[in-house]
Scaffold this active site. Structure first.
Site, PDB file in Angstrom:
ATOM      1  CG  ASP A 242      -2.249   0.726   0.938  1.00  0.00           C
ATOM      2  OD1 ASP A 242      -2.179   1.834   0.369  1.00  0.00           O
ATOM      3  OD2 ASP A 242      -3.329   0.234   1.295  1.00  0.00           O
TER       4      ASP A 242
ATOM      5  CG  HIS B  18      -1.463   1.539  -3.362  1.00  0.00           C
ATOM      6  ND1 HIS B  18      -1.175   0.650  -4.365  1.00  0.00           N
ATOM      7  CD2 HIS B  18      -2.418   0.940  -2.603  1.00  0.00           C
ATOM      8  CE1 HIS B  18      -1.909  -0.433  -4.231  1.00  0.00           C
ATOM      9  NE2 HIS B  18      -2.674  -0.298  -3.168  1.00  0.00           N
TER      10      HIS B  18
END
Length: 511
Positions: A242, A276
């Site tokens: 993430d 991300h």
């Protein structure tokens, strides 16, 4: 030991092997580690020492004045038996205050705590990931979910309570709550069940020379200091499933109730690979985020570089942010994102639910990216006072600026494959100084402004082959001033569409 002429007793070491731990992972060491920590705490503090070997353990709870030293060659392997993280403790999950599984390393209202060394800690997160990803709405609730329900009947829920009502919240790897003087230094971390290093409501946090590897895993952010004060992150290497580093301060009504900002953070000399985002602020920022410096970092392969995100309902202010000396390469989406519509919502009157982005400045950035930047404000609360200085981008598409005020570009080069280097819509007070593209496109202007007012464009010198440097459109476009520009290499210096009713004001030097 003599220090400055004083006889100072060296801090005691508490070797976990002497308290019954096995360094061949043949036996759960949770109780032995607890006993070593208790002995050190009883003596006023000390170092709980893990010599080389492999240890199997459940949750570890730190106390004040305790250092966990994981030596080179030592590996702490955390059990994937969920029962080893009971009883549930006070925690925070995605900006909501809850009681849930104990984090793997946990501290609550402690001071002077450290996790240091050249060893490895492995969270064995796959069983946690699989449980969450395999859960289906309406299936029978597990004993852990039933336990969660009983402990969280009166919590304040966010606008979207789905995750809380599901009732199975994976624990962060390292979570310190309401602590002072926290140090995490040198260790390697992998396979976190959830967020990896997650200080909450802490003061004076230092995270240095930490390596985090959580690839191909859900929500395994690297470093998430939330609602903390005086945070220093440096010399870290992060590759996760993430965001690499995320700054947060609570979510929606729960975050506004706590009202504890994230402030005084420095992030420097870090390398981010998979993730991300390289450094992300939000979307949980309801308690405010301010006074943040991000510098001297490399992002190579993240989806985005710097990402600041929020939505209606959050409330809170993100302000006083400086980003400088950043290299971005192989960025899959945007180098820079300021998005106030992270979740799609309807326009509403300005209230405590309305977030704000203001006073954010980017400089000395080099990037090879998909899109240079994306700014998207709210109709009722535009983004305000953003500057881009000394930036070089090779990008598929350029800067897209929408619903913003007081935006400035100084010495910015954007070479695009498709579309303008800069496009702006519904922007007021736009300054563009020495903006260049060395790859002008036949069918696109270098700068495309629509419904943009109070524009000052100067020091433009487009290269040969430029078809159109500046295009103006939209009935709200007005008060455009040009100065000290040379358009001799452009077929069209400026094109004004018929819906622009005001004349352009040329003050000096334009050709």
């Amino acid at each position: 030991m003599l220090i400055f002429g004083l006889n100072v007793k060296a801090q005691n070491y508490y070797n976990v092997l002497k308290y019954g731990a096995k360094n061949d992972s043949s036996k759960l060491a949770t109780l032995a580690i607890k006993n070593a920590i208790d002995a050190a705490s009883k003596a006023g503090g000390g170092t709980v020492y893990f010599p080389a070997g492999k240890y199997l353990t459940g949750s570890i709870h730190l106390k004040s004045n305790i250092t966990i030293l994981i030596d080179a060659g030592a590996e702490l392997h955390f059990s994937d038996n969920f029962d080893d993280y009971l009883p549930m403790v006070k925690s925070r999950y995605e900006g909501v205050d809850v009681t849930s599984f104990s984090p793997l390393f946990y501290a609550y209202k402690a001071e002077n705590i450290s996790i240091i060394g050249r060893g490895l800690i492995d969270g064995h997160g796959k069983k946690w990931w699989d449980f969450v990803e395999g859960y289906k709405e309406g299936q029978a609730r597990s004993k852990w979910q039933t336990m969660f329900d009983g402990l969280n009947k009166d919590i304040i829920l966010p606008d979207d309570p789905k995750q809380m009502k599901r009732g199975f919240l994976r624990p962060p790897f390292i979570q310190t709550m309401f602590c002072k003087n926290v140090l995490i230094d040198g260790i390697t971390i992998k396979n976190s069940p959830f967020w990896t290093v997650n200080p909450e409501f802490c003061e004076n946090v230092k995270i240095h020379a930490v390596t985090i590897n959580n690839p191909h895993s859900p929500n395994t952010d690297g470093i998430n200091p939330e609602s903390c004060k005086n945070v220093h992150i440096s010399d870290c290497h992060i590759s996760v499933g993430d965001d690499c580093i995320t700054i947060k301060s609570g979510k929606d009504a729960p975050g506004r109730k706590m009202a504890v900002p994230a402030e005084n953070y420095t992030i420097t000399n870090c390398t981010m690979l998979s993730g991300h985002g390289g450094v992300v602020i939000g979307s949980e920022m309801s308690g405010d985020v301010r006074k943040i410096v991000i510098s001297n970092c490399v992002f190579d392969g993240t989806d985005r570089g710097i990402r600041i995100k929020t939505a209606r309902g959050r409330g809170g202010i993100v302000e006083e942010i400086r980003v400088s000396n950043i290299i971005m390469k192989n960025i899959g989406q945007q180098a820079i994102v300021l998005d106030m519509q992270y979740a799609k919502t309807n326009v509403e009157p300005v209230s405590e639910r309305t977030p704000k982005f203001r006073n954010i400045h980017f400089s000395n950035i080099t990037g090879q990216v998909n899109q240079a930047a994306y700014l998207n404000g709210l109709e009722e609360m535009p983004i305000e006072n953003i500057t881009f200085s000394d930036i070089n981008m090779d990008a598929k598409t350029g800067f897209s600026i929408g619903i913003s005020n007081k935006i400035e570009f100084h010495n910015v080069q954007v070479n695009t494959e498709i579309g303008p280097s800069v496009s702006a819509s519904n922007v007021n007070y736009l300054t563009i100084d020495n903006l260049k593209s060395y790859t002008p496109l036949v069918k696109s202007p270098v700068i495309d402004l629509k419904n943009t007012s109070d524009v000052f464009l100067y020091n433009a010198f487009p290269v040969k082959g430029t078809t159109t440097y500046l295009k103006l459109s939209g009935e709200k476009t007005k008060n455009v001033i040009l100065g000290n520009n040379s358009f001799k290499n452009a077929k069209n210096g400026v094109i004004k569409e018929n819906d622009v009713t005001e004349n352009i004001d040329v003050i000096s030097g334009d050709k």
